[in-house]
Design a protein around this motif. Sequence first.
Motif, PDB file in Angstrom:
ATOM      1  N   ALA A 240       0.827  -1.207   0.000  1.00  0.00           N
ATOM      2  CA  ALA A 240       0.000   0.000   0.000  1.00  0.00           C
ATOM      3  C   ALA A 240       0.865   1.261   0.000  1.00  0.00           C
ATOM      4  O   ALA A 240       0.557   2.235  -0.711  1.00  0.00           O
ATOM      5  CB  ALA A 240      -0.915  -0.012   1.223  1.00  0.00           C
ATOM      6  N   ALA A 241       1.955   1.246   0.764  1.00  0.00           N
ATOM      7  CA  ALA A 241       2.838   2.408   0.808  1.00  0.00           C
ATOM      8  C   ALA A 241       3.518   2.644  -0.531  1.00  0.00           C
ATOM      9  O   ALA A 241       3.648   3.795  -0.984  1.00  0.00           O
ATOM     10  CB  ALA A 241       3.882   2.222   1.910  1.00  0.00           C
ATOM     11  N   LEU A 242       3.943   1.565  -1.173  1.00  0.00           N
ATOM     12  CA  LEU A 242       4.601   1.699  -2.475  1.00  0.00           C
ATOM     13  C   LEU A 242       3.641   2.255  -3.518  1.00  0.00           C
ATOM     14  O   LEU A 242       4.009   3.139  -4.309  1.00  0.00           O
ATOM     15  CB  LEU A 242       5.149   0.343  -2.917  1.00  0.00           C
ATOM     16  N   ALA A 243       2.407   1.745  -3.531  1.00  0.00           N
ATOM     17  CA  ALA A 243       1.417   2.235  -4.494  1.00  0.00           C
ATOM     18  C   ALA A 243       1.100   3.709  -4.236  1.00  0.00           C
ATOM     19  O   ALA A 243       0.981   4.510  -5.179  1.00  0.00           O
ATOM     20  CB  ALA A 243       0.144   1.397  -4.400  1.00  0.00           C
ATOM     21  N   THR A 244       0.968   4.070  -2.969  1.00  0.00           N
ATOM     22  CA  THR A 244       0.688   5.463  -2.628  1.00  0.00           C
ATOM     23  C   THR A 244       1.853   6.374  -3.007  1.00  0.00           C
ATOM     24  O   THR A 244       1.651   7.491  -3.511  1.00  0.00           O
ATOM     25  CB  THR A 244       0.398   5.577  -1.123  1.00  0.00           C
ATOM     26  N   ALA A 245       3.082   5.901  -2.776  1.00  0.00           N
ATOM     27  CA  ALA A 245       4.260   6.685  -3.148  1.00  0.00           C
ATOM     28  C   ALA A 245       4.350   6.862  -4.667  1.00  0.00           C
ATOM     29  O   ALA A 245       4.727   7.938  -5.158  1.00  0.00           O
ATOM     30  CB  ALA A 245       5.523   6.010  -2.618  1.00  0.00           C
ATOM     31  N   ALA A 251       1.385  12.307  -9.280  1.00  0.00           N
ATOM     32  CA  ALA A 251       0.417  13.390  -9.055  1.00  0.00           C
ATOM     33  C   ALA A 251       0.605  13.956  -7.647  1.00  0.00           C
ATOM     34  O   ALA A 251      -0.218  13.711  -6.752  1.00  0.00           O
ATOM     35  CB  ALA A 251      -1.006  12.877  -9.251  1.00  0.00           C
ATOM     36  N   PRO A 252       1.671  14.697  -7.409  1.00  0.00           N
ATOM     37  CA  PRO A 252       1.955  15.167  -6.044  1.00  0.00           C
ATOM     38  C   PRO A 252       0.906  16.118  -5.492  1.00  0.00           C
ATOM     39  O   PRO A 252       0.556  16.055  -4.315  1.00  0.00           O
ATOM     40  CB  PRO A 252       3.319  15.858  -6.184  1.00  0.00           C
ATOM     41  N   ARG A 253       0.379  17.022  -6.338  1.00  0.00           N
ATOM     42  CA  ARG A 253      -0.587  17.992  -5.826  1.00  0.00           C
ATOM     43  C   ARG A 253      -1.890  17.305  -5.418  1.00  0.00           C
ATOM     44  O   ARG A 253      -2.445  17.590  -4.345  1.00  0.00           O
ATOM     45  CB  ARG A 253      -0.880  19.056  -6.890  1.00  0.00           C
ATOM     46  N   TRP A 259      -4.616  13.371   0.916  1.00  0.00           N
ATOM     47  CA  TRP A 259      -4.176  12.816   2.196  1.00  0.00           C
ATOM     48  C   TRP A 259      -4.136  13.853   3.310  1.00  0.00           C
ATOM     49  O   TRP A 259      -4.112  13.495   4.494  1.00  0.00           O
ATOM     50  CB  TRP A 259      -2.813  12.163   2.022  1.00  0.00           C
ATOM     51  N   SER A 260      -4.155  15.132   2.971  1.00  0.00           N
ATOM     52  CA  SER A 260      -4.106  16.160   4.020  1.00  0.00           C
ATOM     53  C   SER A 260      -5.492  16.588   4.482  1.00  0.00           C
ATOM     54  O   SER A 260      -5.680  16.919   5.656  1.00  0.00           O
ATOM     55  CB  SER A 260      -3.325  17.382   3.527  1.00  0.00           C
TER      56      SER A 260
END
Length: 448
Positions: A240-245, A251-253, A259-260
Motif C-alpha cells: 500500500a505504501a509503495l502504491a501510494t508513493a 500526481a503530487p498535488r 491525504w491532508s
Amino acid sequence: MPGRTGRMAQVCEALRDDGAGAVKEIWARSQGGRVRCPGIGRWLTGHAGWCLAASVAVHVAAVVTHPTHPLDLRVYREAAPHVLSGGLYDYALHTTPPIPRLPFTYPPFAALVFLPLSRLPWAALVALWQTLSVAALVVVAVCAVRLLGPRPGVRGRRQALLWAAAGLWLEPVRHTLDQGQVNLLLGAVVLWGLAVPRAAPGRGAGVGLAAAVKLTPAVGGLYLLATRQWRAAAWAVATAALATALAWGIAPRESARYWSTLVTDTGRVGPVWSVRNQSLRGAVARLLGQDATATMVLWAVLALVTVALVRALRAGLRRHDLLGVLVAVELYGLLVSPVSWSHHWIWCLPAMIWLAHGPLRGRPLSRVTLGLWAVVTVARVVPALIGAEDHEVHPGAYPALLAWPGCVYAGCAVLTLAAVALKAGEHDRPALAADGARERDRSKVAGG
C-alpha cells in the motif's frame, strides 16, 4: 468376517460424521449398488456448473433488456484523466437528487488504475466491467469456500459455484453491478490473496493493493494480525505504501490534497443519515439524529461491537476457523466505517457461506442469521427503503417506520459476529471442506 467388520466400521464413521445419507451410500457401495438421493440440494450440487451458467444467462438477459446506468463506472472513467492534468477532486458527475453530485472519492492511485478505462468506448467498457465483476464474484465464492479448510474437494468446489450463482441476486452484488462499482473486484483480490498464495508476499500484497485503491479493504490487515501472519501484514503495508508513493510521484498535488484534507471529509461521499448508509453511524443518525446524545450512543455502540469482534476472533482462532475470522473482521469494518453504502456489503456472501457450511452451521443462531441475510438481500429491502426515503423523508426527524428497518444489514452483521463468537461444542460438525476431505478418504476405503 473381516469384510463385514470393515463395512460396519465405515458405517459407524459415516453415522457420526454425515448421518444416515452417508450410511446408505457406503452400504450400497459395499453391495455393488448405487443410491440416488432425490433431494433438491444433491441435484443442485451435481449440476452446479449449469446452475451458474443459467444464473449468468439470466443476468445477461436482464442487463440487455433493462440496461442500467452505471454512474460510478462513469465517474471512474471520466475522472481518471484528471489525475495527470489536475483537478481530480474538483471533478463531479452531475446527477439528480438526493445526491446531485458524484465526485471522485478514492486515493490518487485508484485514478491511475482507472486511467485505461478512459480509452475504451462506453459500451465496450460496460460489457468488460460486467464480465470482470461476475468473474470476481466466482473468485469470491471459491476462495471463501477454500478458507473453510485446506482441501475443499469436488463437493466444496460445486458448493462454491452454487453460491456464485445465487450471489448474483443478492442486493449488494446487484447494486455493485448496476452502479459499476469496484467492490467485487477488490473483494476478489483480497480473498484470492488470503486463500491461494502460500508465501507471505502474495497474501499481503492483495490486501495492500486493494487498500491503495480504496481505503475500506485495509481492514483486511486486521485479519493478518489476528492470525499472526506478521510477514504478510508487513507486505500489505509495504504494498500500500509503495502504491501510494507511486501515485504521489506522478500526481503530487492531488496526493497532498487528498491525504491532508479530503481523506476524512465524509461530506463529499453523501448523506450519512440516508438509509443508503448501512453502517452503525448511519443507523444511529436515523434513529436518534446527529446531536451530542446520538454521538455518545454511537461511541457506546462502537465499543460494544468491538468487544463482540474480540470475542469472535478469540473463538474463531481457537477453532482454526479462518473464514469465520475473516468474515468477522470484514463485517466489523463495515459496521464501524462512517459510511458503508449497501453495495459495500458484498461480504454478506462469504458470511452466508460461513453460516451455511462453517463449523457452527448447526447452531440455531447460525441458521436464523443465515435466513435473515437471505431475506433482506434477496428481497431487496434496502432499495425499497431508499425509494420510500426519497419520496417521504423531509427536514426534521427521520421516520421511525423507516429508521428501524433501515438497520437490517447492521443487525445481520452483529448477529453474524455473535455466531462466530460462539464456542465450539462436541456436537458441532467440521466445516464443509473438512467433510469433503473425509468423503474422499471414505471413498478410497470403500472402493478398495
